[in-house]
Design a protein around this motif. Structure first.
Motif, PDB file in Angstrom:
ATOM      1  N   ASN A  52     -42.066 -28.371  36.067  1.00 31.31           N
ATOM      2  CA  ASN A  52     -42.055 -28.692  37.462  1.00 31.31           C
ATOM      3  C   ASN A  52     -40.504 -28.786  37.821  1.00 31.31           C
ATOM      4  O   ASN A  52     -40.213 -29.244  38.935  1.00 31.31           O
ATOM      5  CB  ASN A  52     -42.625 -29.953  37.659  1.00 31.31           C
ATOM      6  CG  ASN A  52     -42.298 -31.506  36.803  1.00 31.31           C
ATOM      7  OD1 ASN A  52     -41.285 -31.294  36.281  1.00 31.31           O
ATOM      8  ND2 ASN A  52     -43.384 -32.233  36.893  1.00 31.31           N
ATOM      9  N   THR A  53     -39.648 -28.532  36.879  1.00 29.73           N
ATOM     10  CA  THR A  53     -38.259 -28.562  37.527  1.00 29.73           C
ATOM     11  C   THR A  53     -37.831 -26.957  37.767  1.00 29.73           C
ATOM     12  O   THR A  53     -36.981 -26.432  38.492  1.00 29.73           O
ATOM     13  CB  THR A  53     -37.059 -28.598  36.272  1.00 29.73           C
ATOM     14  OG1 THR A  53     -37.346 -27.918  35.134  1.00 29.73           O
ATOM     15  CG2 THR A  53     -37.365 -30.164  35.906  1.00 29.73           C
ATOM     16  N   TYR A  54     -38.923 -26.337  37.769  1.00 31.28           N
ATOM     17  CA  TYR A  54     -38.928 -24.868  38.512  1.00 31.28           C
ATOM     18  C   TYR A  54     -39.609 -24.743  39.745  1.00 31.28           C
ATOM     19  O   TYR A  54     -40.607 -25.136  39.589  1.00 31.28           O
ATOM     20  CB  TYR A  54     -39.344 -23.775  37.499  1.00 31.28           C
ATOM     21  CG  TYR A  54     -38.466 -23.465  36.271  1.00 31.28           C
ATOM     22  CD1 TYR A  54     -37.535 -22.155  36.550  1.00 31.28           C
ATOM     23  CD2 TYR A  54     -38.582 -24.007  35.263  1.00 31.28           C
ATOM     24  CE1 TYR A  54     -36.997 -21.752  35.401  1.00 31.28           C
ATOM     25  CE2 TYR A  54     -37.833 -23.704  34.097  1.00 31.28           C
ATOM     26  CZ  TYR A  54     -36.838 -22.672  34.172  1.00 31.28           C
ATOM     27  OH  TYR A  54     -36.017 -22.248  33.229  1.00 31.28           O
ATOM     28  N   ILE A  55     -38.829 -24.246  40.928  1.00 31.03           N
ATOM     29  CA  ILE A  55     -39.637 -24.353  42.028  1.00 31.03           C
ATOM     30  C   ILE A  55     -39.361 -23.007  42.993  1.00 31.03           C
ATOM     31  O   ILE A  55     -38.571 -22.471  42.621  1.00 31.03           O
ATOM     32  CB  ILE A  55     -39.200 -25.585  43.022  1.00 31.03           C
ATOM     33  CG1 ILE A  55     -37.658 -25.397  43.120  1.00 31.03           C
ATOM     34  CG2 ILE A  55     -39.495 -27.045  42.443  1.00 31.03           C
ATOM     35  CD1 ILE A  55     -37.043 -26.625  44.283  1.00 31.03           C
ATOM     36  N   VAL A  56     -40.089 -22.893  43.774  1.00 29.54           N
ATOM     37  CA  VAL A  56     -40.168 -21.613  44.723  1.00 29.54           C
ATOM     38  C   VAL A  56     -38.765 -21.480  45.338  1.00 29.54           C
ATOM     39  O   VAL A  56     -38.175 -22.665  45.881  1.00 29.54           O
ATOM     40  CB  VAL A  56     -41.304 -21.628  45.813  1.00 29.54           C
ATOM     41  CG1 VAL A  56     -41.109 -20.642  46.702  1.00 29.54           C
ATOM     42  CG2 VAL A  56     -42.734 -21.524  45.155  1.00 29.54           C
ATOM     43  N   GLY A  63     -34.598 -12.376  39.083  1.00 32.22           N
ATOM     44  CA  GLY A  63     -35.533 -12.495  40.108  1.00 32.22           C
ATOM     45  C   GLY A  63     -35.429 -13.978  40.698  1.00 32.22           C
ATOM     46  O   GLY A  63     -35.135 -15.013  40.420  1.00 32.22           O
ATOM     47  N   THR A  64     -35.871 -13.824  42.172  1.00 32.53           N
ATOM     48  CA  THR A  64     -36.458 -15.167  42.848  1.00 32.53           C
ATOM     49  C   THR A  64     -37.820 -15.485  42.762  1.00 32.53           C
ATOM     50  O   THR A  64     -38.706 -14.687  42.837  1.00 32.53           O
ATOM     51  CB  THR A  64     -35.929 -14.884  44.408  1.00 32.53           C
ATOM     52  OG1 THR A  64     -34.501 -14.562  44.261  1.00 32.53           O
ATOM     53  CG2 THR A  64     -36.309 -16.292  44.982  1.00 32.53           C
ATOM     54  N   ILE A  65     -38.153 -16.680  42.388  1.00 34.15           N
ATOM     55  CA  ILE A  65     -39.480 -17.146  42.131  1.00 34.15           C
ATOM     56  C   ILE A  65     -39.961 -17.292  43.620  1.00 34.15           C
ATOM     57  O   ILE A  65     -39.478 -17.898  44.518  1.00 34.15           O
ATOM     58  CB  ILE A  65     -39.661 -18.793  41.834  1.00 34.15           C
ATOM     59  CG1 ILE A  65     -39.153 -18.698  40.131  1.00 34.15           C
ATOM     60  CG2 ILE A  65     -41.060 -19.104  41.672  1.00 34.15           C
ATOM     61  CD1 ILE A  65     -39.144 -20.021  39.542  1.00 34.15           C
ATOM     62  N   THR A  66     -41.196 -16.172  43.932  1.00 34.93           N
ATOM     63  CA  THR A  66     -41.792 -16.305  45.313  1.00 34.93           C
ATOM     64  C   THR A  66     -42.863 -17.489  45.156  1.00 34.93           C
ATOM     65  O   THR A  66     -43.463 -17.886  46.337  1.00 34.93           O
ATOM     66  CB  THR A  66     -42.160 -15.205  45.667  1.00 34.93           C
ATOM     67  OG1 THR A  66     -42.905 -14.355  44.701  1.00 34.93           O
ATOM     68  CG2 THR A  66     -40.994 -14.353  46.004  1.00 34.93           C
ATOM     69  N   SER A  67     -43.708 -17.692  44.246  1.00 35.26           N
ATOM     70  CA  SER A  67     -44.743 -18.462  44.073  1.00 35.26           C
ATOM     71  C   SER A  67     -44.930 -18.847  42.714  1.00 35.26           C
ATOM     72  O   SER A  67     -44.622 -18.294  41.429  1.00 35.26           O
ATOM     73  CB  SER A  67     -46.104 -17.982  44.648  1.00 35.26           C
ATOM     74  OG  SER A  67     -46.677 -16.936  43.936  1.00 35.26           O
ATOM     75  N   ILE A  68     -45.504 -20.282  42.312  1.00 35.10           N
ATOM     76  CA  ILE A  68     -46.073 -20.788  40.949  1.00 35.10           C
ATOM     77  C   ILE A  68     -47.266 -21.148  41.188  1.00 35.10           C
ATOM     78  O   ILE A  68     -48.002 -21.558  42.048  1.00 35.10           O
ATOM     79  CB  ILE A  68     -45.059 -21.891  40.757  1.00 35.10           C
ATOM     80  CG1 ILE A  68     -43.646 -21.576  40.743  1.00 35.10           C
ATOM     81  CG2 ILE A  68     -45.384 -22.638  39.423  1.00 35.10           C
ATOM     82  CD1 ILE A  68     -42.591 -22.687  40.445  1.00 35.10           C
ATOM     83  N   THR A  76     -44.572 -15.960  40.135  1.00 36.22           N
ATOM     84  CA  THR A  76     -44.284 -14.580  40.604  1.00 36.22           C
ATOM     85  C   THR A  76     -42.925 -14.315  41.103  1.00 36.22           C
ATOM     86  O   THR A  76     -42.208 -15.254  41.725  1.00 36.22           O
ATOM     87  CB  THR A  76     -45.309 -14.779  41.772  1.00 36.22           C
ATOM     88  OG1 THR A  76     -46.686 -14.912  41.473  1.00 36.22           O
ATOM     89  CG2 THR A  76     -45.253 -13.200  42.583  1.00 36.22           C
ATOM     90  N   LEU A  77     -42.484 -13.390  40.625  1.00 41.69           N
ATOM     91  CA  LEU A  77     -40.712 -12.986  40.969  1.00 41.69           C
ATOM     92  C   LEU A  77     -40.971 -11.973  42.059  1.00 41.69           C
ATOM     93  O   LEU A  77     -41.786 -10.995  41.902  1.00 41.69           O
ATOM     94  CB  LEU A  77     -40.237 -12.815  39.705  1.00 41.69           C
ATOM     95  CG  LEU A  77     -40.148 -13.854  38.622  1.00 41.69           C
ATOM     96  CD1 LEU A  77     -39.335 -13.337  37.221  1.00 41.69           C
ATOM     97  CD2 LEU A  77     -39.918 -15.064  39.133  1.00 41.69           C
ATOM     98  N   ASN A  78     -39.879 -11.485  42.722  1.00 39.68           N
ATOM     99  CA  ASN A  78     -39.619 -10.608  43.702  1.00 39.68           C
ATOM    100  C   ASN A  78     -39.021  -9.329  42.792  1.00 39.68           C
ATOM    101  O   ASN A  78     -38.235  -8.677  43.411  1.00 39.68           O
ATOM    102  CB  ASN A  78     -38.867 -11.060  44.639  1.00 39.68           C
ATOM    103  CG  ASN A  78     -37.288 -11.298  44.383  1.00 39.68           C
ATOM    104  OD1 ASN A  78     -37.078 -11.691  43.216  1.00 39.68           O
ATOM    105  ND2 ASN A  78     -36.322 -11.131  45.405  1.00 39.68           N
ATOM    106  N   LEU A  79     -39.649  -9.115  41.721  1.00 32.43           N
ATOM    107  CA  LEU A  79     -39.231  -7.926  41.025  1.00 32.43           C
ATOM    108  C   LEU A  79     -40.357  -6.734  40.767  1.00 32.43           C
ATOM    109  O   LEU A  79     -41.614  -7.409  40.893  1.00 32.43           O
ATOM    110  CB  LEU A  79     -38.709  -8.468  39.640  1.00 32.43           C
ATOM    111  CG  LEU A  79     -37.600  -9.183  39.493  1.00 32.43           C
ATOM    112  CD1 LEU A  79     -37.225  -9.850  38.280  1.00 32.43           C
ATOM    113  CD2 LEU A  79     -36.358  -8.644  40.174  1.00 32.43           C
TER     114      LEU A  79
END
Length: 129
Positions: free
Chosen positions: A41-45, A67-72, A78-81
């Protein structure tokens, strides 16, 4: 001026082990979490993450991609790759020198806000004072 106390938090999220990567656009990365849910939970969109995928895991094309996290969704990020043309991701048998993992990348991951403890960095005035 008195020093203000800030509650301790993880400043930069720790690396997480990768258990699966889809061959799709957008890419979905599944991770393994250790004994503490605070690792996830230290990783966020909106965060940028770097993938480390050794050749023994098959999908070597993803190695060092950012990549950028677009959803968790649970343990799936989910990454924008686009990984639709990459080799399949496989977990190698036996011992490996280095596991496949994700980790934060870049300074934009260092501060979001003070309204929750589920952020990688906290500051007094939300601008990193």
């Amino acid at each position: 001026m008195a020093n203000n106390y800030l509650p301790p938090v993880i400043q930069i999220p720790s690396s997480l082990l990768i258990t699966a990567i889809t061959q799709s656009s957008p890419m979905v990365v599944s991770v393994e979490i250790g004994n503490s849910t605070t690792e996830a939970n230290t990783y966020i969109v909106g965060m940028a993450i770097r993938l480390f995928v050794p050749k023994t895991y098959g999908m070597f094309q993803a190695n060092n991609l950012v990549g950028t996290i677009t959803s968790i969704n649970g343990l799936n990020f989910t990454l924008n790759l686009d990984s639709s043309l990459f080799d399949p991701f496989v977990i190698p048998s036996g011992n490996v020198e280095q596991p496949a993992s994700i980790s934060p990348n870049g300074s934009r991951n260092l501060q979001y806000n003070n309204n929750t403890n589920l952020v990688p960095f906290q500051s007094l005035n939300n601008i990193g004072n």
